[in-house]
Scaffold this motif. Structure first.
Motif, mmCIF file in Angstrom:
data_model
loop_
_atom_site.group_PDB
_atom_site.id
_atom_site.type_symbol
_atom_site.label_atom_id
_atom_site.label_comp_id
_atom_site.label_asym_id
_atom_site.label_seq_id
_atom_site.Cartn_x
_atom_site.Cartn_y
_atom_site.Cartn_z
ATOM 1 N N VAL A 198 0.823 -1.000 -0.579
ATOM 2 C CA VAL A 198 -0.118 0.274 0.292
ATOM 3 C C VAL A 198 0.761 1.104 0.175
ATOM 4 C CG1 VAL A 198 -1.477 1.301 1.166
ATOM 5 C CG2 VAL A 198 -2.273 -0.895 0.971
ATOM 6 N N LEU A 199 1.787 1.685 1.158
ATOM 7 C CA LEU A 199 2.611 2.259 1.369
ATOM 8 C C LEU A 199 3.079 3.331 -0.451
ATOM 9 C CD1 LEU A 199 3.785 2.091 4.973
ATOM 10 C CD2 LEU A 199 2.199 3.619 3.472
ATOM 11 N N PHE A 200 3.777 1.280 -0.993
ATOM 12 C CA PHE A 200 5.020 1.800 -2.323
ATOM 13 C C PHE A 200 3.904 2.507 -3.325
ATOM 14 C CE2 PHE A 200 7.605 -0.303 -0.231
ATOM 15 C CZ PHE A 200 9.042 -0.330 -1.106
ATOM 16 N N ALA A 201 2.037 1.900 -3.433
ATOM 17 C CA ALA A 201 1.603 1.904 -4.206
ATOM 18 C C ALA A 201 1.447 3.976 -4.226
ATOM 19 C CB ALA A 201 0.332 1.526 -4.149
ATOM 20 N N LEU A 202 0.894 3.839 -3.059
ATOM 21 C CA LEU A 202 0.655 5.461 -2.740
ATOM 22 C C LEU A 202 1.950 6.389 -3.523
ATOM 23 C CD1 LEU A 202 -0.577 5.836 0.928
ATOM 24 C CD2 LEU A 202 -1.843 5.962 -1.206
ATOM 25 N N ALA A 203 3.517 5.856 -2.721
ATOM 26 C CA ALA A 203 4.546 6.921 -3.349
ATOM 27 C C ALA A 203 4.938 6.671 -4.649
ATOM 28 C CB ALA A 203 5.956 6.266 -2.749
ATOM 29 N N ARG A 204 4.409 5.475 -5.025
ATOM 30 C CA ARG A 204 4.137 5.986 -6.483
ATOM 31 C C ARG A 204 3.058 6.907 -7.827
ATOM 32 N NH1 ARG A 204 4.854 0.177 -6.087
ATOM 33 N NH2 ARG A 204 7.439 -0.346 -6.506
ATOM 34 N N ALA A 205 1.916 6.729 -6.432
ATOM 35 C CA ALA A 205 0.959 7.772 -7.250
ATOM 36 C C ALA A 205 1.438 8.837 -7.142
ATOM 37 C CB ALA A 205 -0.244 7.196 -6.132
ATOM 38 N N GLN A 206 2.260 9.494 -5.968
ATOM 39 C CA GLN A 206 3.168 11.025 -5.304
ATOM 40 C C GLN A 206 4.256 10.977 -7.031
ATOM 41 O OE1 GLN A 206 3.804 11.656 -1.485
ATOM 42 N NE2 GLN A 206 1.270 10.700 -1.340
ATOM 43 N N GLY A 207 4.258 10.017 -7.507
ATOM 44 C CA GLY A 207 5.333 10.708 -8.320
ATOM 45 C C GLY A 207 6.930 10.233 -8.050
ATOM 46 N N ILE A 208 7.075 9.039 -6.748
ATOM 47 C CA ILE A 208 8.605 8.930 -5.946
ATOM 48 C C ILE A 208 8.725 7.807 -6.298
ATOM 49 C CG2 ILE A 208 9.211 8.704 -3.394
ATOM 50 C CD1 ILE A 208 7.011 10.666 -2.789
ATOM 51 N N ASP A 209 9.491 7.222 -6.233
ATOM 52 C CA ASP A 209 9.916 5.967 -6.904
ATOM 53 C C ASP A 209 10.456 5.503 -5.251
ATOM 54 O OD1 ASP A 209 11.242 3.318 -7.444
ATOM 55 O OD2 ASP A 209 12.502 3.869 -8.766
ATOM 56 N N PRO A 210 9.716 4.385 -5.087
ATOM 57 C CA PRO A 210 9.685 3.334 -3.625
ATOM 58 C C PRO A 210 11.235 2.995 -3.515
ATOM 59 C CG PRO A 210 8.494 3.052 -4.318
ATOM 60 C CD PRO A 210 8.618 4.071 -5.209
ATOM 61 N N ASP A 211 11.547 2.544 -4.010
ATOM 62 C CA ASP A 211 13.296 1.886 -4.176
ATOM 63 C C ASP A 211 14.425 2.302 -4.774
ATOM 64 O OD1 ASP A 211 11.740 -0.753 -4.859
ATOM 65 O OD2 ASP A 211 11.367 -0.732 -7.223
ATOM 66 N N ALA A 212 14.297 3.839 -5.327
ATOM 67 C CA ALA A 212 15.424 4.459 -5.804
ATOM 68 C C ALA A 212 15.078 5.171 -3.782
ATOM 69 C CB ALA A 212 14.709 5.925 -6.446
ATOM 70 N N ALA A 213 14.166 5.282 -3.432
ATOM 71 C CA ALA A 213 14.423 5.928 -1.722
ATOM 72 C C ALA A 213 15.462 5.507 -0.810
ATOM 73 C CB ALA A 213 12.910 6.708 -1.819
ATOM 74 N N ARG A 214 15.374 4.059 -0.941
ATOM 75 C CA ARG A 214 16.178 3.136 -0.356
ATOM 76 C C ARG A 214 17.285 3.617 0.135
ATOM 77 N NH1 ARG A 214 13.260 -2.865 -0.352
ATOM 78 N NH2 ARG A 214 11.110 -1.625 -0.120
#
Length: 82
Positions: free
Chosen positions: A66-82
């Motif tokens: 869910v959090l990854f989907a929310l991040a992607r919807a906001q234009g944030i790449d969660p994989d790059a933020a790690r």
């Protein structure tokens, strides 16, 4: 020098007790933020599934998705933020 060998504090310097008071305030703020965050996580976990319904691992996996989907919807790449 002031009383018996103690040096006067220079202008603009903070006293030891002032530093402790400031750090105590910062710690109190951090504790409040942590309690809020943990409460939010608990609420999200309960929304994803009732306690005992699924294992905590399954619930956390769902929360992560869910959090990854929310991040992607906001234009944030969660994989790059790690």
């Amino acid at each position: 020098m002031t009383r018996k060998g103690t040096a006067a504090a220079s202008p603009g310097s903070r006293s030891y007790s002032g530093c402790i008071a400031e750090h105590s305030e910062q710690l109190a703020t951090i504790r409040e933020q942590q309690l809020t965050a943990f409460g939010n996580i608990d609420s999200l976990a309960d929304a994803v599934g009732s306690p005992g319904e699924r294992s905590i691992t399954q619930r956390l996996d769902t929360i992560e998705r869910v959090l990854f989907a929310l991040a992607r919807a906001q234009g944030i790449d969660p994989d790059a933020a790690r």
